[in-house]
Motif scaffolding. Structure first.
Motif, short mmCIF file in Angstrom:
data_model
loop_
_atom_site.label_atom_id
_atom_site.label_comp_id
_atom_site.label_asym_id
_atom_site.label_seq_id
_atom_site.Cartn_x
_atom_site.Cartn_y
_atom_site.Cartn_z
N LEU A 156 -11.61 5.35 6.15
CA LEU A 156 -11.98 5.66 4.77
C LEU A 156 -10.93 5.12 3.79
O LEU A 156 -11.27 4.70 2.68
CB LEU A 156 -12.13 7.17 4.59
N GLY A 157 -9.66 5.13 4.22
CA GLY A 157 -8.62 4.58 3.36
C GLY A 157 -8.85 3.10 3.10
O GLY A 157 -8.67 2.63 1.97
N ASP A 158 -9.25 2.36 4.13
CA ASP A 158 -9.52 0.93 3.96
C ASP A 158 -10.70 0.70 3.03
O ASP A 158 -10.73 -0.29 2.27
CB ASP A 158 -9.82 0.29 5.32
N LEU A 159 -11.68 1.59 3.07
CA LEU A 159 -12.91 1.40 2.29
C LEU A 159 -12.78 1.87 0.84
O LEU A 159 -13.36 1.26 -0.07
CB LEU A 159 -14.07 2.14 2.96
N LEU A 160 -12.04 2.95 0.61
CA LEU A 160 -12.09 3.60 -0.68
C LEU A 160 -10.84 3.45 -1.54
O LEU A 160 -10.91 3.61 -2.76
CB LEU A 160 -12.35 5.11 -0.48
N LEU A 161 -9.70 3.14 -0.93
CA LEU A 161 -8.45 3.16 -1.69
C LEU A 161 -7.92 1.76 -1.96
O LEU A 161 -8.16 0.83 -1.19
CB LEU A 161 -7.39 3.97 -0.92
N ASP A 162 -7.19 1.63 -3.06
CA ASP A 162 -6.62 0.35 -3.48
C ASP A 162 -5.48 -0.04 -2.54
O ASP A 162 -4.49 0.68 -2.40
CB ASP A 162 -6.09 0.49 -4.91
N ASP A 163 -5.63 -1.21 -1.91
CA ASP A 163 -4.60 -1.68 -0.98
C ASP A 163 -3.97 -2.98 -1.48
O ASP A 163 -3.38 -3.73 -0.71
CB ASP A 163 -5.21 -1.89 0.41
N ARG A 164 -4.09 -3.24 -2.79
CA ARG A 164 -3.54 -4.48 -3.35
C ARG A 164 -2.45 -4.22 -4.38
O ARG A 164 -1.42 -4.88 -4.38
CB ARG A 164 -4.66 -5.31 -3.99
N THR A 165 -2.69 -3.26 -5.25
CA THR A 165 -1.72 -2.98 -6.32
C THR A 165 -0.52 -2.22 -5.76
O THR A 165 -0.67 -1.17 -5.15
CB THR A 165 -2.38 -2.15 -7.43
N SER A 166 0.65 -2.77 -5.99
CA SER A 166 1.88 -2.13 -5.51
C SER A 166 2.21 -0.91 -6.37
O SER A 166 2.33 -1.01 -7.59
CB SER A 166 3.04 -3.12 -5.54
N LEU A 167 2.35 0.22 -5.72
CA LEU A 167 2.68 1.46 -6.43
C LEU A 167 4.18 1.76 -6.35
O LEU A 167 4.76 2.37 -7.23
CB LEU A 167 1.90 2.63 -5.82
N LEU A 168 4.81 1.29 -5.27
CA LEU A 168 6.23 1.52 -5.05
C LEU A 168 6.80 0.33 -4.28
O LEU A 168 6.21 -0.11 -3.30
CB LEU A 168 6.45 2.81 -4.23
N ALA A 169 7.93 -0.19 -4.75
CA ALA A 169 8.56 -1.33 -4.09
C ALA A 169 10.06 -1.12 -4.00
O ALA A 169 10.66 -0.50 -4.88
CB ALA A 169 8.24 -2.62 -4.83
N MET A 170 10.67 -1.63 -2.95
CA MET A 170 12.11 -1.50 -2.77
C MET A 170 12.64 -2.68 -1.96
O MET A 170 11.88 -3.30 -1.21
CB MET A 170 12.45 -0.19 -2.05
N PRO A 171 13.91 -3.01 -2.12
CA PRO A 171 14.49 -4.08 -1.31
C PRO A 171 14.40 -3.72 0.17
O PRO A 171 14.47 -2.55 0.54
CB PRO A 171 15.95 -4.13 -1.79
N ARG A 172 14.29 -4.74 1.02
CA ARG A 172 14.13 -4.48 2.45
C ARG A 172 15.33 -3.74 3.03
O ARG A 172 15.16 -2.89 3.90
CB ARG A 172 13.91 -5.80 3.20
N TRP A 173 16.54 -4.03 2.53
CA TRP A 173 17.71 -3.33 3.08
C TRP A 173 17.68 -1.85 2.74
O TRP A 173 18.16 -1.01 3.50
CB TRP A 173 19.00 -3.97 2.57
#
Length: 207
Positions: A156-173
């Protein structure tokens, strides 16, 4: 007469599921073994089925004598599960991010929270159901239901929720460091629980 190993193991598991301390578990098993050795009586007749006897033992205990409160047990289990799940996600995402940032979408956050709730809640319910004497078929049914809900959440998450817009981002380290700290904290809590749960049989201190 010696105590049947199957009864001993079943009683050990049942006592552990009631979150009874390892020291008290050792005392209970030693008491049963001594009674059987002295009287030759069948342990089921003397004490009842392992799960029934474990419930009786647990009902007589309080935090001072070896059994933490239900709220403490559930809370600590949830904390360990949260730290482990989030730590693994952050660490793995940081390692696989290459030179880029680690970004999380609405789908990532929602499904992770639901997974934590369903998996942690399912495990706790299974343990409580077993300790309460629910039949094996019922315990298995609870596990299957929890697994089905987890799978449904992912679909359902794949079908209904936004998986493109970044809501939170951080450096990999940052993700790697945060994940490592969470995993270390979860490991420390688990080590403490293991030490507390280690079965300690009473010894003859006069020897």
């Amino acid at each position: 007469m010696t105590l049947d190993n199957n009864y001993r193991q079943d009683l050990l598991v049942a006592l552990r599921l009631h979150e009874i301390s390892g020291e008290r578990v050792g005392e209970v098993i030693a008491e049963v073994e001594a009674h059987v050795a002295e009287t030759g009586e069948d342990p089921v007749q003397a004490f009842g089925a392992p799960r029934e006897y474990a419930r009786q033992v647990a009902a007589q205990l309080d935090p001072a004598t070896g059994k933490p409160s239900t709220a403490w047990t559930m809370g600590s289990s949830l904390v360990v599960a949260t730290l482990t799940l989030l730590g693994l996600n952050l660490f793995a995402d940081g390692i696989s991010a290459g030179a880029g940032e680690v970004a999380y979408t609405v789908r990532d956050l929602v499904t992770t929270l639901l997974l934590l709730f369903l998996a942690g809640g399912g495990v706790l319910v299974i343990f409580r159901a077993y300790a309460a004497g629910v039949r094996r078929a019922g315990v298995i049914g609870i596990g299957v239901t929890a697994f089905a809900l987890i799978m449904a959440t992912e679909v359902l998450g794949d079908l209904l929720l936004d998986d493109r817009t970044s809501l939170l981002a951080m450096p990999r380290w940052s993700a790697i460091a945060a994940g490592a700290v969470m995993l270390l904290a979860a490991a420390a809590m688990l080590v403490r629980a293991i030490r507390r749960g280690r079965v300690v049989y009473p010894v003859n201190r006069s020897a």
